[in-house]
Write an enzyme that holds these catalytic residues in place. Structure first.
Site, PDB file in Angstrom:
ATOM      1  N   ASP A 150       0.858  -1.185   0.000  1.00 20.23           N
ATOM      2  CA  ASP A 150       0.000   0.000   0.000  1.00 20.23           C
ATOM      3  C   ASP A 150       0.896   1.238   0.000  1.00 20.23           C
ATOM      4  O   ASP A 150       1.685   1.439   0.918  1.00 20.23           O
ATOM      5  CB  ASP A 150      -0.856  -0.045   1.287  1.00 20.23           C
ATOM      6  CG  ASP A 150      -2.150   0.720   1.153  1.00 20.23           C
ATOM      7  OD1 ASP A 150      -2.153   1.772   0.495  1.00 20.23           O
ATOM      8  OD2 ASP A 150      -3.155   0.275   1.742  1.00 20.23           O
ATOM      9  N   ASP A 163      -2.820   4.581  -2.478  1.00 21.44           N
ATOM     10  CA  ASP A 163      -3.755   5.229  -1.573  1.00 21.44           C
ATOM     11  C   ASP A 163      -4.130   6.628  -2.056  1.00 21.44           C
ATOM     12  O   ASP A 163      -3.245   7.436  -2.368  1.00 21.44           O
ATOM     13  CB  ASP A 163      -3.095   5.333  -0.190  1.00 21.44           C
ATOM     14  CG  ASP A 163      -4.009   5.939   0.850  1.00 21.44           C
ATOM     15  OD1 ASP A 163      -4.972   5.259   1.239  1.00 21.44           O
ATOM     16  OD2 ASP A 163      -3.771   7.092   1.260  1.00 21.44           O
ATOM     17  N   GLU A 207      -6.631   3.873  -5.804  1.00 22.87           N
ATOM     18  CA  GLU A 207      -7.839   4.251  -5.069  1.00 22.87           C
ATOM     19  C   GLU A 207      -8.270   5.651  -5.503  1.00 22.87           C
ATOM     20  O   GLU A 207      -7.528   6.609  -5.339  1.00 22.87           O
ATOM     21  CB  GLU A 207      -7.567   4.247  -3.564  1.00 22.87           C
ATOM     22  CG  GLU A 207      -8.846   4.430  -2.771  1.00 22.87           C
ATOM     23  CD  GLU A 207      -8.626   4.969  -1.368  1.00 22.87           C
ATOM     24  OE1 GLU A 207      -9.501   4.756  -0.521  1.00 22.87           O
ATOM     25  OE2 GLU A 207      -7.601   5.618  -1.117  1.00 22.87           O
ATOM     26  N   HIS A 244     -10.775  -1.874   4.703  1.00 21.00           N
ATOM     27  CA  HIS A 244     -10.514  -1.381   6.063  1.00 21.00           C
ATOM     28  C   HIS A 244     -11.192  -0.052   6.348  1.00 21.00           C
ATOM     29  O   HIS A 244     -11.097   0.456   7.457  1.00 21.00           O
ATOM     30  CB  HIS A 244      -9.003  -1.266   6.259  1.00 21.00           C
ATOM     31  CG  HIS A 244      -8.410  -0.237   5.334  1.00 21.00           C
ATOM     32  ND1 HIS A 244      -8.361  -0.422   3.966  1.00 21.00           N
ATOM     33  CD2 HIS A 244      -7.880   0.982   5.564  1.00 21.00           C
ATOM     34  CE1 HIS A 244      -7.830   0.655   3.409  1.00 21.00           C
ATOM     35  NE2 HIS A 244      -7.526   1.522   4.356  1.00 21.00           N
ATOM     36  N   ASP A 245     -11.823   0.554   5.339  1.00 18.27           N
ATOM     37  CA  ASP A 245     -12.506   1.838   5.535  1.00 18.27           C
ATOM     38  C   ASP A 245     -14.022   1.686   5.557  1.00 18.27           C
ATOM     39  O   ASP A 245     -14.738   2.677   5.686  1.00 18.27           O
ATOM     40  CB  ASP A 245     -12.177   2.805   4.378  1.00 18.27           C
ATOM     41  CG  ASP A 245     -10.727   3.245   4.366  1.00 18.27           C
ATOM     42  OD1 ASP A 245     -10.091   3.233   5.428  1.00 18.27           O
ATOM     43  OD2 ASP A 245     -10.240   3.604   3.273  1.00 18.27           O
TER      44      ASP A 245
HETATM   45  O1  TEU Z   1      -8.728   6.505   2.052  1.00 18.19           O
HETATM   46  C1  TEU Z   1      -9.001   7.544   1.141  1.00 18.19           C
HETATM   47  C2  TEU Z   1     -10.357   8.052   1.151  1.00 18.19           C
HETATM   48  O2  TEU Z   1     -10.814   8.664   0.178  1.00 18.19           O
HETATM   49  C3  TEU Z   1     -11.094   8.046   2.453  1.00 18.19           C
HETATM   50  O3  TEU Z   1     -11.644   9.302   2.609  1.00 18.19           O
HETATM   51  C4  TEU Z   1     -12.193   7.118   2.564  1.00 18.19           C
HETATM   52  O4  TEU Z   1     -13.230   7.550   1.734  1.00 18.19           O
HETATM   53  C5  TEU Z   1     -12.625   7.168   4.004  1.00 18.19           C
HETATM   54  O5  TEU Z   1     -11.663   6.448   4.747  1.00 18.19           O
HETATM   55  C6  TEU Z   1     -13.965   6.599   4.242  1.00 18.19           C
HETATM   56  O6  TEU Z   1     -14.324   6.819   5.555  1.00 18.19           O
HETATM   57  C7  TEU Z   1      -7.394   6.141   2.179  1.00 18.19           C
HETATM   58  C8  TEU Z   1      -7.212   4.967   3.126  1.00 18.19           C
HETATM   59  O7  TEU Z   1      -7.867   3.842   2.612  1.00 18.19           O
HETATM   60  C9  TEU Z   1      -7.672   5.344   4.498  1.00 18.19           C
HETATM   61  O8  TEU Z   1      -7.583   4.278   5.401  1.00 18.19           O
HETATM   62  C10 TEU Z   1      -6.810   6.485   4.958  1.00 18.19           C
HETATM   63  O9  TEU Z   1      -7.264   6.939   6.201  1.00 18.19           O
HETATM   64  C11 TEU Z   1      -6.803   7.628   3.971  1.00 18.19           C
HETATM   65  O10 TEU Z   1      -6.585   7.203   2.628  1.00 18.19           O
HETATM   66  C12 TEU Z   1      -5.703   8.585   4.277  1.00 18.19           C
HETATM   67  O11 TEU Z   1      -4.471   7.990   3.966  1.00 18.19           O
END
Ligand code: TEU
Ligand code: CA
Length: 569
Positions: A100, A207, A259, A332-333
């Site tokens: 990542d 990311d 992403e 994970h989000d």
């Molecule tokens: O997430 C990017 C992102 O666009 C986030 O706003 C996502 O929509 C949000 O986590 C939803 O609640 C990435 C990673 O996947 C995330 O874990 C990180 O916190 C973020 O980037 C910052 O690096």
């Protein structure tokens, strides 16, 4: 391990959140040794690659997404030797490794930022070479340079000192955005990525990469929302092509998944084009946003099936032959999918989990399985804010509860429905204390349902969710049509079922899913119904315990949460 051209097209990727996967030294935090220990489990599931969330040195405000050294391993996770051993052990089992890469921002404790914030000039009066690695602007009228709101709450600008400039951070103030307009910065990042590829990793999950080029005028957003203003800026395509040229194209058959919230099929056609000129595929978010209400994240509404079906059909047909899709519901989000759609608390929990898996896995693209999804893991019932770890949820609590917009109960309910920690509770390996995740105290509470939902139990049962995922993953390897077939939606307006065809010259697959706990019908087209009557129909997979196929008719009645895939040839 030789990388075939476009190897990801019939591969299923397993996503690992290392903090929560497997802890081998009892400190309550998952580690690289834990991933090595469980590689055979991933292999048994049939996944051909793993994507591992950040394990680099980090200040851990956002669990690794705030990197302090891209070329070091966080001591909580282990050592560089263990990372190398992980790559080797994975390859020995035929599993590829995707790491990542957080290229949009670093930690505010990264040495580059510590230098950058010292000012425009060195004490000797020479320009500070690190100043330009980040985005600094003068304030306006005593405030921030513009009205952009950070994704994790508050202004997207933080002032350094009382007199100083403001730096931009799309996420939290602890995650300053890198300035991709600086060629020196880009070269540092590219050099670092090549260093990892030289170690043998097979690709990257990039990311939040759509944010690396911003509106150069930093114009106010109509409603404060930063996403449209700070994503897909005028130099994004050039930066992405440069990344491909300087890094990816120098190695054979590297996979990248970028992403990109704010994605559309038109953007996918540029950035995930079949010609391989930029990335292999993207993560789009449109299906993820269907149950968000007006304030996106912290509201909740039911997903209407016709809207979902139309959206998926839109992506499946628009990308066909042009770009490559990724297929996912969990990461994970995101809250757990079976709590979003399925019968998470009811008697048909496992059946509904298999149904939604089948519905996704029979589409075109590369499916992603997030740890625990293959067991049907569910959301966590948060009862107290002290159980919450994620900075996004904690900031939201402060905002909504602090400003009297929601009561504490309402906010806990929203966090249980929408919060990112739902995905981050420890992997449920068995029914021993802490679900077999750790001998110590886990960094985040274990879901109390682990005695019922765990890997050990599911490996002993032929009809478990795990075994069903195994079959879905195997089907993708056996049937080329899953990789190549065209997608055709069926009965789009029906509110209860999700059905579609995959089509090649010589065969068709009919995919039938019932999203409800009651019987529901799928209306076939006349043409399809007559074709079915003339040809041979073979059941490839069903989630019915007795293995029986749905009874075919011009309108097929599906049993509660039934899902089946049939081959017509
Ligand atoms: O997430 C990017 C992102 O666009 C986030 O706003 C996502 O929509 C949000 O986590 C939803 O609640 C990435 C990673 O996947 C995330 O874990 C990180 O916190 C973020 O980037 C910052 O690096
Ligand atoms: Ca550990």
């Amino acid at each position: 391990m030789k990388r075939e051209a476009k190897w990801w097209k019939n591969c299923v990727v397993y996503q690992i959140y290392p903090r929560s996967f497997r802890d081998t030294n009892g400190d309550g935090i998952g580690d690289l040794a834990g991933i090595i220990e469980k590689l055979d489990y991933v292999k048994e599931l049939g996944c051909g690659a793993i994507w591992i969330c950040p394990f680099y040195a980090s200040s851990d405000y956002d669990n690794g997404y705030d990197i302090t050294d891209y070329q070091a391993i966080h001591p909580d996770f282990g050592t560089m030797e263990e990372a190398e051993r992980l790559i080797e052990e994975a390859h020995r089992r035929g599993i590829r490794i995707l790491i990542d890469m957080v290229l949009n921002h670093t930690s505010c404790e990264h040495p580059w930022f510590l230098e950058s914030k010292k000012g425009r000039e060195n004490p000797q009066g020479t320009p500070n070479p690190y100043r330009d690695y980040y985005i600094w602007r003068e304030g306006k009228n005593g405030g921030a340079p513009n009205n952009w709101e950070a994704i994790f709450g508050g202004s997207a600008w933080t002032r350094c000192g009382e007199e100083g400039d403001h730096y931009l951070h799309i996420f939290s103030p602890m995650q300053p955005d890198l300035n991709w307009e600086s060629p020196e910065l880009r070269e540092e990042l590219f050099r670092m990525m090549r260093w990892w590829l030289d170690k043998g990793v097979d690709g990257f999950r990039l990311d939040a990469v759509c944010y690396i080029s911003k509106d150069p005028e930093f114009t106010d957003s109509p409603d404060g929302n930063i996403r449209p203003c700070a994503s897909f800026g005028p130099h994004f395509e050039a930066f992405a092509r440069e990344l491909n040229r300087e890094v990816l194209s120098k190695y054979e058959n590297i996979m990248t998944v970028a992403e990109m919230s704010e994605s559309t099929p038109e953007r996918a056609e540029i950035f995930a084009n079949e010609d391989g000129s930029i990335f292999s595929m993207i993560f789009q978010f449109q299906h993820m946003d269907l149950d968000g209400g007006d304030s996106f994240k912290w509201t909740h509404r039911k997903i209407e099936l016709p809207a979902l079906k139309k959206l998926m059909a839109y992506w499946q047909t628009n990308l066909y032959g042009r770009a490559w899709n990724s297929l996912y519901w969990c990461n994970h989000d995101q809250p757990r999918i079976f709590s979003r759609f399925g019968d998470a608390e009811g008697p048909l929990r496992e059946k509904s989990a298999k149904m939604s898996a089948l519905c996704t896995h029979m589409m075109q693209g590369t499916p992603y399985v997030f740890q625990g999804e293959e067991l049907g893991m569910t959301n966590y019932p948060f009862r107290d804010i002290s159980e919450v770890r994620d900075l996004e949820s904690l900031n939201a609590w402060e905002h909504f509860v602090g400003n009297g917009i929601h009561t504490e109960e309402e906010m806990l309910e929203l966090i249980s429905l929408r919060g990112r920690d739902n995905a981050r509770t420890p992997m449920q390996w068995d029914d021993s204390p802490n679900a077999g995740f750790s001998d110590g105290k886990p960094w985040i509470p274990v879901n109390p349902n682990y005695p019922q939902i765990n890997a050990k139990d599911q490996l002993t049962r032929e009809n478990s969710v795990f075994r069903f995922y195994q079959k879905l993953i195997a089907l993708r390897k056996e049937h080329a049509i899953l990789t190549t077939g065209r997608y055709e939606p069926l009965d789009l307006e029906d509110p209860d079922t999700f059905a579609y065809l995959r089509i090649t010259e010589s065969e068709k697959l009919l995919v039938l899913c019932n999203y409800r706990a009651h019987e529901a019908g799928v209306k076939l087209t006349e043409e399809l119904w007559s074709e079915i009557q003339e040809k041979t129909v073979q059941l490839l997979l069903t989630n019915e315990e007795d293995g029986s196929a749905p009874v075919l008719a011009s309108t097929v009645t599906l049993r509660p949460y039934e899902a089946a895939v049939l081959k017509i040839a």
